[in-house]
Motif scaffolding. Structure first.
Motif, PDB file in Angstrom:
ATOM      1  N   GLU A  33       0.858  -1.183   0.000  1.00  0.00           N
ATOM      2  CA  GLU A  33       0.000   0.000   0.000  1.00  0.00           C
ATOM      3  C   GLU A  33       0.898   1.238   0.000  1.00  0.00           C
ATOM      4  OE1 GLU A  33      -3.619   2.140   2.550  1.00  0.00           O
ATOM      5  OE2 GLU A  33      -2.748   0.249   3.233  1.00  0.00           O
ATOM      6  N   TRP A  39      -3.704   3.349  -2.028  1.00  0.00           N
ATOM      7  CA  TRP A  39      -3.598   2.624  -3.291  1.00  0.00           C
ATOM      8  C   TRP A  39      -2.761   1.366  -3.113  1.00  0.00           C
ATOM      9  CZ3 TRP A  39      -2.147   7.361  -6.863  1.00  0.00           C
ATOM     10  CH2 TRP A  39      -3.283   8.168  -7.001  1.00  0.00           C
ATOM     11  N   PHE A  40      -3.200   0.293  -3.774  1.00  0.00           N
ATOM     12  CA  PHE A  40      -2.549  -1.005  -3.628  1.00  0.00           C
ATOM     13  C   PHE A  40      -1.933  -1.452  -4.951  1.00  0.00           C
ATOM     14  CE2 PHE A  40      -5.709  -0.731  -0.332  1.00  0.00           C
ATOM     15  CZ  PHE A  40      -5.091  -1.309   0.779  1.00  0.00           C
ATOM     16  N   SER A 132       6.186   2.657   0.306  1.00  0.00           N
ATOM     17  CA  SER A 132       4.985   1.991   0.821  1.00  0.00           C
ATOM     18  C   SER A 132       4.860   2.077   2.333  1.00  0.00           C
ATOM     19  CB  SER A 132       4.988   0.520   0.386  1.00  0.00           C
ATOM     20  OG  SER A 132       5.193   0.409  -0.999  1.00  0.00           O
TER      21      SER A 132
END
Length: 234
Positions: A33, A39-40, A132
């Motif tokens: 993420e 958002w992935f 991330s």
């Protein structure tokens, strides 16, 4: 970790990895993420100018999982022009405190080589990259929305894995060294997304010549304790 501010990478080439693990009941994959976006995406990376492609991918896997000697299969190359989304990358970079103008090469179009890996779910230490907030397991049938063409990449990886069930030892790295037929069947069912007949599955596996039988697995005095098996080394 890869330093995205360096220019020592091959231009326009990336890799994305579908990392499969089996929790005992579900087939799962690792997803990252991005910082402050929600958002992935799949874990991936870039290839150094003085680095082999497979070596770069194995290094990325080791950094994300903490594991050595990892199973790895290259399965497809993704080069659709629609996968280039510079505005999305600008948002990701800014959310990470990076000025997109400092890394203009990351806004360009990339062709990505897809890999999948089968690993022991219980031994992984998920470690996110510098862009991330997290790297975590998600059930294959309960994935969040993915960026770019990563949903397509996951679908293609799963299809490839299913098509190779009879030619590769899918339990390698996904089960303990010794396992029961029931545990092996659960892996197959999780990958295929369907239930299998117990008797026919057992007959097929025992007739394959790929399993070595060991002592029975006793879990409390049951007279119907199942045998343990391991894969025959090839």
């Amino acid at each position: 970790m890869q330093d995205i501010r360096t220019t020592k990478f091959l231009p326009h080439l990336a890799f994305d990895i579908v990392i499969f693990g089996f929790s005992g009941e579900e087939l799962k994959i690792l997803l990252l993420e991005y910082h402050n976006t929600g958002w992935f995406a799949l874990p991936g990376g870039f290839v150094g100018k003085d680095e082999d492609l497979d070596r770069a991918v194995l290094k990325g896997l080791r950094e994300r999982t903490g594991l050595e000697h990892i199973h790895l299969e290259q399965f497809h190359t993704f080069g659709s022009i629609e996968r280039n989304q510079p505005d999305v990358m600008r948002t990701i970079l800014r959310a990470n405190g990076t000025d997109p103008e400092d890394v203009p090469w990351m806004l360009e179009r990339f062709v990505s080589v897809g890999y999948y890996s089968l690993i022991d779910y219980t031994k992984v230490q998920p470690t996110p990259d510098e862009l991330s907030d997290s790297l975590e397991w998600y059930a294959i049938d309960k994935l969040p929305e993915l960026l770019f063409d990563h949903e397509q990449i996951v679908h293609k990886a799963l299809l490839t894995l299913r098509n190779n069930l009879d030619t590769i030892l899918v339990g390698v790295n996904m089960l303990p060294e010794r396992f029961t037929i029931k545990e092996l069947q659960k892996v197959h069912e999780a990958i295929l997304g369907e239930s299998l007949n117990r008797s026919s599955f057992q007959r097929r596996m025992l007739a394959s010549g790929r399993l070595a039988r060991h002592e029975k697995h006793y879990s409390g005095g049951s007279h119907k304790a199942p045998y343990l098996y391991s894969f025959v080394k090839t």
